[in-house]
Design an enzyme around this catalytic site. Structure first.
Site, PDB file in Angstrom:
ATOM      1  CG  HIS A 192      43.286  35.818  44.655  1.00 19.80           C
ATOM      2  ND1 HIS A 192      44.791  35.852  44.524  1.00 19.80           N
ATOM      3  CD2 HIS A 192      42.647  36.899  44.551  1.00 19.80           C
ATOM      4  CE1 HIS A 192      44.688  37.497  44.643  1.00 19.80           C
ATOM      5  NE2 HIS A 192      43.975  38.371  44.303  1.00 19.80           N
TER       6      HIS A 192
ATOM      7  CG  ASP B 275      36.095  36.847  41.942  1.00 18.30           C
ATOM      8  OD1 ASP B 275      35.913  37.219  41.935  1.00 18.30           O
ATOM      9  OD2 ASP B 275      36.604  35.574  42.320  1.00 18.30           O
TER      10      ASP B 275
ATOM     11  CB  CYS C  54      38.142  39.134  45.819  1.00 17.05           C
ATOM     12  SG  CYS C  54      37.667  38.872  44.207  1.00 17.05           S
TER      13      CYS C  54
ATOM     14  NE  ARG D  85      47.093  38.209  40.048  1.00 14.98           N
ATOM     15  CZ  ARG D  85      45.628  39.564  39.826  1.00 14.98           C
ATOM     16  NH1 ARG D  85      45.486  40.316  39.001  1.00 14.98           N
ATOM     17  NH2 ARG D  85      45.808  39.306  41.302  1.00 14.98           N
TER      18      ARG D  85
HETATM   19  N1   CP Z   1      41.536  41.176  43.470  1.00 12.77           N
HETATM   20  C1   CP Z   1      42.532  41.172  43.021  1.00 12.77           C
HETATM   21  O1   CP Z   1      43.489  40.455  42.961  1.00 12.77           O
HETATM   22  O2   CP Z   1      42.375  42.346  42.316  1.00 12.77           O
HETATM   23  P1   CP Z   1      43.274  42.645  41.347  1.00 12.77           P
HETATM   24  O3   CP Z   1      43.147  41.957  39.913  1.00 12.77           O
HETATM   25  O4   CP Z   1      42.827  44.085  40.763  1.00 12.77           O
HETATM   26  O5   CP Z   1      44.675  43.003  41.682  1.00 12.77           O
HETATM   27  N1  NVA Z   2      38.447  34.859  40.109  1.00 11.88           N
HETATM   28  C1  NVA Z   2      39.145  36.271  39.555  1.00 11.88           C
HETATM   29  C2  NVA Z   2      40.194  37.427  40.655  1.00 11.88           C
HETATM   30  C3  NVA Z   2      40.366  38.253  40.093  1.00 11.88           C
HETATM   31  C4  NVA Z   2      41.231  39.187  41.502  1.00 11.88           C
HETATM   32  C5  NVA Z   2      39.980  35.802  38.437  1.00 11.88           C
HETATM   33  O1  NVA Z   2      41.056  34.800  38.505  1.00 11.88           O
HETATM   34  O2  NVA Z   2      40.162  36.363  37.945  1.00 11.88           O
END
Ligand code: CP
Ligand code: NVA
Length: 300
Positions: A128, A219, A259, A101
């Site tokens: 994602h 989101d 999400c 990540r």
């Molecule tokens: N939706 C999602 O990826 O959640 P987290 O940031 O908690 O992993």
């Molecule tokens: N768009 C958000 C998604 C989190 C799961 C971010 O990148 O923070």
């Protein structure tokens, strides 16, 4: 030959369908006592916080018989300047899979180019894909199909929106993205996804998008790493809240997705996220099942 999963576009429609079907079967209890990944090790390198992605991958690999190792960059030599390429070369000699990540998507690509084991995108600024596998599973579970389902994405053209566009292109969703000017999703990804099966329309009016939707998806307005522009974005997005007056413009059986994590009172109200049309907790649960189906395919 190892396969990476850096974006949804890396998989064909058939491969995505088979992951979704396998995840539905796993959720129903298929092969519950089988441990196909005994002895396998998965490494999670996370530069941003995570609840769902981290825990569902860690629990998922454990349920499949393997183990996970979680780290932040500050805990390894990358934090002291060791190169991404050298790290990938070394670690792929110990591990069977790597989940990252990060911020820049190019860092994932560099890691994957230097790794002999599969690299999975656990979220980058651009994509994602693991989230959207779970989203597709949720739509299939609740609506019975994917092709032709009308999804209205209301809000920021971010990593989730980009992966949803790829889902539209691969699986035939009819995706309307309602966002303020200047906050569109990535235009290269849009162009590529438009060469696929579905339809993707970018528009401004959230009510117009909601009015033709089977699914309303939102989101956060401020993604991780964008905190400096938070106040400006909140002002720009104030008309893009998923609330009961937006739902009043939609079909009676419209399904609401997010999400998570949600910023309640910003992009979505309590009333909607906790209401009868919301499927957000089933959607979050499905992260575990799709993650397991993905690991079964990628980890050898
Ligand atoms: N939706 C999602 O990826 O959640 P987290 O940031 O908690 O992993
Ligand atoms: N768009 C958000 C998604 C989190 C799961 C971010 O990148 O923070």
């Amino acid at each position: 030959m190892k396969r990476d999963f850096l974006r949804l576009w890396d998989f064909t429609s058939e491969e995505i369908s088979s992951i979704v079907e396998r995840a539905i079967a796993l959720k129903a209890g298929a092969d519950a006592n089988k441990c196909p990944l005994i002895g396998k090790s998965l490494w999670l390198l996370f530069e941003k916080p995570s609840t769902r992605t981290r825990i569902s991958f860690e629990v998922g690999i454990y349920q499949l018989g393997g183990q996970s190792i979680y780290m932040k960059p500050s805990e390894i030599q990358i934090g002291r300047g060791e190169s991404t390429a050298d790290t990938a070369r070394v670690l792929s000699r110990y591990l069977d899979g790597i989940i990252i990540r990060t911020f820049e998507h190019t860092k994932l690509e560099e890691f994957a180019a230097n790794s002999d084991v599969p690299v999975i995108n656990g979220l980058s600024d651009l994509h994602h894909p693991c989230q959207v596998l779970a989203d597709l599973m949720t739509i299939k579970e609740k609506k019975g199909k994917l092709e032709g389902i009308k999804v209205a994405y209301i809000g920021d053209g971010n990593n989730v929106a980009n992966s949803l566009m790829e889902a539209a292109g691969r699986m035939g969703l009819l995706l309307n993205i309602a966002c303020p000017e200047g906050y569109e999703p990535d235009l290269d990804i849009l162009e590529e996804a438009r060469n696929g099966k579905g339809e993707i329309i970018i528009l401004r009016d959230p009510k117009e998008a909601a009015g033709r939707a089977d699914v309303i998806y939102t989101d956060v307005w401020v993604s991780m790493g964008q905190e400096d522009s938070a106040e400006k974005k909140k002002r720009k997005f104030s008309a893009y809240q998923v609330n009961s007056s937006l739902l009043a413009c939609a079909k009676k059986d419209v399904m609401v997705m997010h999400c998570l994590p949600a910023h309640r009172g910003e992009e979505i109200t309590d009333e909607v996220i906790d209401g009868p049309q919301s499927v957000v907790f089933d959607q979050a649960e499905n992260r575990l099942h799709t993650q397991k189906a993905l690991l079964e395919i990628l980890i050898k």
